[in-house]
Design a protein around this motif. Sequence first.
Motif, mmCIF file in Angstrom:
data_model
loop_
_atom_site.group_PDB
_atom_site.id
_atom_site.type_symbol
_atom_site.label_atom_id
_atom_site.label_comp_id
_atom_site.label_asym_id
_atom_site.label_seq_id
_atom_site.Cartn_x
_atom_site.Cartn_y
_atom_site.Cartn_z
ATOM 1 N N ILE A 150 0.816 -1.210 -0.033
ATOM 2 C CA ILE A 150 -0.071 0.050 0.171
ATOM 3 C C ILE A 150 0.734 1.136 -0.102
ATOM 4 N N CYS A 151 1.967 1.253 0.914
ATOM 5 C CA CYS A 151 2.764 2.601 0.848
ATOM 6 C C CYS A 151 3.545 2.596 -0.333
ATOM 7 N N PHE A 152 3.940 1.534 -1.199
ATOM 8 C CA PHE A 152 4.671 1.429 -2.445
ATOM 9 C C PHE A 152 3.640 2.376 -3.459
ATOM 10 N N TYR A 153 2.410 1.680 -3.661
ATOM 11 C CA TYR A 153 1.679 2.094 -4.631
ATOM 12 C C TYR A 153 1.042 3.594 -4.454
ATOM 13 N N LEU A 154 0.962 3.899 -3.051
ATOM 14 C CA LEU A 154 0.722 5.189 -2.817
ATOM 15 C C LEU A 154 1.690 6.257 -2.692
ATOM 16 N N GLU A 155 2.843 5.757 -2.650
ATOM 17 C CA GLU A 155 4.033 6.503 -2.817
ATOM 18 C C GLU A 155 4.373 7.412 -1.480
ATOM 19 N N VAL A 156 3.956 6.387 -0.518
ATOM 20 C CA VAL A 156 4.432 6.897 0.886
ATOM 21 C C VAL A 156 5.837 6.803 1.377
ATOM 22 N N GLY A 157 6.395 8.083 1.990
ATOM 23 C CA GLY A 157 7.729 7.758 2.599
ATOM 24 C C GLY A 157 9.040 7.596 1.495
ATOM 25 N N GLY B 154 -2.587 2.108 -9.373
ATOM 26 C CA GLY B 154 -1.859 2.162 -7.994
ATOM 27 C C GLY B 154 -2.966 1.928 -6.981
ATOM 28 N N TYR B 155 -4.278 2.742 -7.175
ATOM 29 C CA TYR B 155 -5.326 2.707 -6.307
ATOM 30 C C TYR B 155 -5.961 1.265 -6.122
ATOM 31 N N VAL B 156 -6.063 0.589 -7.369
ATOM 32 C CA VAL B 156 -6.396 -0.700 -7.273
ATOM 33 C C VAL B 156 -5.614 -1.610 -6.545
ATOM 34 N N GLU B 157 -4.395 -1.404 -6.713
ATOM 35 C CA GLU B 157 -3.509 -2.455 -5.817
ATOM 36 C C GLU B 157 -3.410 -1.930 -4.519
ATOM 37 N N ALA B 158 -3.524 -0.792 -4.052
ATOM 38 C CA ALA B 158 -3.857 -0.411 -2.775
ATOM 39 C C ALA B 158 -4.986 -1.010 -2.040
ATOM 40 N N LEU B 159 -6.046 -0.927 -2.796
ATOM 41 C CA LEU B 159 -7.400 -1.659 -2.241
ATOM 42 C C LEU B 159 -7.275 -3.179 -2.229
ATOM 43 N N HIS B 160 -6.606 -3.674 -3.233
ATOM 44 C CA HIS B 160 -6.440 -5.170 -3.205
ATOM 45 C C HIS B 160 -5.558 -5.677 -2.164
ATOM 46 N N SER B 161 -4.500 -4.997 -1.798
ATOM 47 C CA SER B 161 -3.734 -4.997 -0.419
ATOM 48 C C SER B 161 -4.601 -4.786 0.892
ATOM 49 N N ALA B 162 -5.477 -3.885 0.691
ATOM 50 C CA ALA B 162 -6.180 -3.652 1.821
ATOM 51 C C ALA B 162 -7.082 -4.770 2.146
ATOM 52 N N LEU B 163 -7.999 -5.273 1.289
ATOM 53 C CA LEU B 163 -8.742 -6.448 1.258
ATOM 54 C C LEU B 163 -7.762 -7.597 1.841
ATOM 55 N N GLN B 164 -6.576 -7.795 1.205
ATOM 56 C CA GLN B 164 -5.791 -9.011 1.800
ATOM 57 C C GLN B 164 -5.513 -8.678 3.537
ATOM 58 N N ILE B 165 -5.263 -7.517 3.753
ATOM 59 C CA ILE B 165 -5.102 -7.135 5.090
ATOM 60 C C ILE B 165 -6.258 -7.586 5.848
ATOM 61 N N LEU B 166 -7.334 -7.206 5.391
ATOM 62 C CA LEU B 166 -8.639 -7.359 6.173
ATOM 63 C C LEU B 166 -8.882 -9.040 6.260
ATOM 64 N N VAL B 167 -8.569 -9.805 5.379
ATOM 65 C CA VAL B 167 -8.647 -11.332 5.464
ATOM 66 C C VAL B 167 -7.474 -11.877 6.111
ATOM 67 N N ALA B 168 -6.586 -11.338 6.250
ATOM 68 C CA ALA B 168 -5.334 -11.943 6.896
ATOM 69 C C ALA B 168 -5.575 -11.596 8.697
ATOM 70 N N LEU B 169 -6.142 -10.398 8.777
ATOM 71 C CA LEU B 169 -6.419 -9.998 10.364
ATOM 72 C C LEU B 169 -7.685 -10.909 10.859
ATOM 73 N N VAL B 170 -8.785 -11.228 10.040
ATOM 74 C CA VAL B 170 -9.732 -12.085 10.314
ATOM 75 C C VAL B 170 -9.064 -13.440 10.677
ATOM 76 N N GLY B 171 -8.337 -14.062 9.676
ATOM 77 C CA GLY B 171 -7.427 -15.237 9.961
ATOM 78 C C GLY B 171 -6.849 -15.179 11.293
ATOM 79 N N PHE B 172 -5.918 -14.128 11.517
ATOM 80 C CA PHE B 172 -5.106 -13.868 12.757
ATOM 81 C C PHE B 172 -5.988 -14.052 14.108
ATOM 82 N N VAL B 173 -7.132 -13.355 14.036
ATOM 83 C CA VAL B 173 -8.060 -13.373 15.228
ATOM 84 C C VAL B 173 -8.379 -14.835 15.241
#
Length: 118
Positions: free
Chosen positions: A18-25, A80-99
């Motif tokens: 997400i940081c890569f495609y939104l060019e953060v930092g 870049g926004y599509v990649e960031a949204l895709h990664s955000a969805l992956q984070i959501l799924v991973a957080l549910v799996g982590f819990v």
Amino acid sequence: VVYAVWAAVWVTWNVFIICFYLEVGGLSKDSELLTFNLSRHHSWWREHGLGCVREEPAASLGLLDSQAPVPGHGCALEHGYVEALHSALQILVALVGFVCACYVISIFTEEEDSCLRK
């Protein structure tokens, strides 16, 4: 436990994406950071974005490998926004799996504790 560790690593990787495609930092999506400057690979969404009209590269007498894919035009969202949204969805799924993994770990450790007390 292994899945919980993997989910944490996966969340970390997707935060980086997400940081890569939104060019953060100081990161730039046009850099060769993800390919280690070994290939000309770019995001799949760059050529096949939502609502994009793809242009085929002009025919030439050179090698087919030398033709770079042409990004689509008129896209609903920049790749870049599509990649960031895709990664955000992956984070959501991973957080549910982590819990869920932490819950299963707690159930197993409670069962072991109750067996040891008897």
